[in-house]
Write a protein that holds these residues in place. Structure first.
Motif, PDB file in Angstrom:
ATOM      1  N   ILE A  86       0.836  -1.207   0.000  1.00 35.49           N
ATOM      2  CA  ILE A  86       0.000   0.000   0.000  1.00 35.49           C
ATOM      3  C   ILE A  86       0.866   1.250   0.000  1.00 35.49           C
ATOM      4  N   LEU A  87       1.974   1.224   0.745  1.00 34.16           N
ATOM      5  CA  LEU A  87       2.864   2.380   0.783  1.00 34.16           C
ATOM      6  C   LEU A  87       3.422   2.682  -0.613  1.00 34.16           C
ATOM      7  N   VAL A  88       3.870   1.650  -1.323  1.00 36.31           N
ATOM      8  CA  VAL A  88       4.419   1.840  -2.670  1.00 36.31           C
ATOM      9  C   VAL A  88       3.355   2.407  -3.608  1.00 36.31           C
ATOM     10  N   ASP A  89       2.172   1.817  -3.596  1.00 36.48           N
ATOM     11  CA  ASP A  89       1.105   2.263  -4.503  1.00 36.48           C
ATOM     12  C   ASP A  89       0.674   3.698  -4.198  1.00 36.48           C
ATOM     13  N   ALA A  90       0.565   4.025  -2.920  1.00 38.23           N
ATOM     14  CA  ALA A  90       0.111   5.361  -2.539  1.00 38.23           C
ATOM     15  C   ALA A  90       1.136   6.420  -2.925  1.00 38.23           C
ATOM     16  N   LEU A  91       2.417   6.141  -2.692  1.00 36.10           N
ATOM     17  CA  LEU A  91       3.452   7.108  -3.053  1.00 36.10           C
ATOM     18  C   LEU A  91       3.515   7.316  -4.565  1.00 36.10           C
ATOM     19  N   ASN A  92       3.414   6.230  -5.309  1.00 38.44           N
ATOM     20  CA  ASN A  92       3.462   6.361  -6.769  1.00 38.44           C
ATOM     21  C   ASN A  92       2.263   7.127  -7.316  1.00 38.44           C
ATOM     22  N   PHE A  93       1.120   7.001  -6.658  1.00 38.64           N
ATOM     23  CA  PHE A  93      -0.056   7.783  -7.067  1.00 38.64           C
ATOM     24  C   PHE A  93       0.234   9.277  -6.962  1.00 38.64           C
ATOM     25  N   HIS A  94       0.905   9.675  -5.880  1.00 37.34           N
ATOM     26  CA  HIS A  94       1.183  11.096  -5.669  1.00 37.34           C
ATOM     27  C   HIS A  94       2.414  11.572  -6.452  1.00 37.34           C
ATOM     28  N   LEU A  95       3.174  10.637  -7.015  1.00 37.87           N
ATOM     29  CA  LEU A  95       4.366  10.992  -7.794  1.00 37.87           C
ATOM     30  C   LEU A  95       4.138  10.894  -9.304  1.00 37.87           C
ATOM     31  N   GLN A  96       2.921  10.597  -9.713  1.00 37.64           N
ATOM     32  CA  GLN A  96       2.688  10.220 -11.109  1.00 37.64           C
ATOM     33  C   GLN A  96       2.995  11.325 -12.113  1.00 37.64           C
TER      34      GLN A  96
END
Length: 290
Positions: A86-96
């Motif tokens: 979840i941490l990886v997915d959430a960070l990548n969402f905000h870094l897209q």
């Protein structure tokens, strides 16, 4: 009380538009990669002010296939720590919107340190022959390699010279001077120095005359601009401007002022490829996770 969780995070970035990986102050016009990573973490609404501790510094224009960092995240009371996925997915969402991506995260011990616990760091420098200017490269390669010559390099001589860099040496000649220079030992152990052919996905058809090469260097740590200086010296050997034995001479001199002028490799072809840890350090006891 809310639980604090420490994570090791692997991430990659195209460094062309950043001032480097390290955080820059608000008044500086060009931010670092760390600025964007910390902004993404804060959007997860931790109750602590998160500061990311990056393992390996990279300069303006330098890229990373895989850098690493550790960070502590404390959530509101009653909320469990983020799972690694979840941490990886959430960070990548905000870094897209940025050329930055989080590759993997591991829950680690509270005393884990991404910089000091690293066993080695591997850098790759990409060269291309067959042209002299980046405007002659495929558009996808223009900030990702160094066009060094229209003619082939003497790669046998480069390989011979690279072997002289292996082992433990005083690399004073191969470091640039900066604020850390007086405090850092110039003695480093180079574990790998290879010159190998490479490829480009965009070198077919109209660019089939181009030849790509990779220089790979691995050590526990490197001096400021050491990889770019070693690369520049090896390219000079490949071009016939230096003889292989002169690499050993430069090592022996132990003086950064003895490094030949105008041969340091530019930043755009340099990639941090990997940061290695002991696998045991990436294991956390179940009792800690729970």
């Amino acid at each position: 009380m809310a639980m604090m969780a420490r994570y090791l995070m692997y991430f990659q970035y195209c460094g062309t538009k950043y001032s480097g990986v390290m955080k820059t102050p608000p008044h500086q016009p060009i931010p670092g990669v760390q600025n964007y990573l910390e902004e993404a973490v804060q959007k997860l609404r931790p109750i602590n002010e998160v500061t990311i501790s990056i393992s390996s510094r990279t300069d303006t224009g330098v890229h990373a296939l895989c850098n690493s960092a550790h960070l502590d995240i404390q959530r509101k009371e009653g909320r469990p720590p983020f799972s690694e996925e979840i941490l990886v997915d959430a960070l990548n969402f905000h870094l897209q919107l940025e050329p930055i991506s989080v590759l993997k995260a591991f829950r680690v011990a509270d005393n884990f340190h991404a910089r000091f616990w690293a066993l080695s760091r591997t850098y790759v420098y990409r060269l291309v022959t067959g042209c002299l200017h980046r405007s002659q490269l495929p558009v996808f390669e223009r900030n990702l390699c160094w066009p060094v010559t229209k003619r082939p390099l003497n790669t046998d001589a480069m390989k011979e010279a690279a072997q002289m860099l292996l082992g433990t040496h005083d690399f004073s000649t191969f470091r640039s001077l900066n604020s850390e220079t007086p405090f850092k030992s110039p003695v480093k152990t180079l574990l790998q120095a290879d010159v190998m052919p490479s490829f480009s996905i965009s070198s077919q058809n109209f660019h089939s005359h181009l030849e790509f090469w990779e220089l790979t260097f691995r050590s526990r740590s490197f001096l400021y601009k050491q990889v770019r200086r070693m690369t520049g010296a090896l390219v000079a050997v490949g071009q016939g401007r230096l003889m292989p034995r002169q690499i050993a001479d430069l090592l022996e001199i132990r003086d950064s002022r003895a490094y030949p002028q105008n041969i340091i490799a530019p930043p755009g072809g340099l990639f941090l490829k990997n940061v290695e840890y002991d696998e045991k350090d990436l294991e956390v006891e179940e009792s800690v996770i729970q």
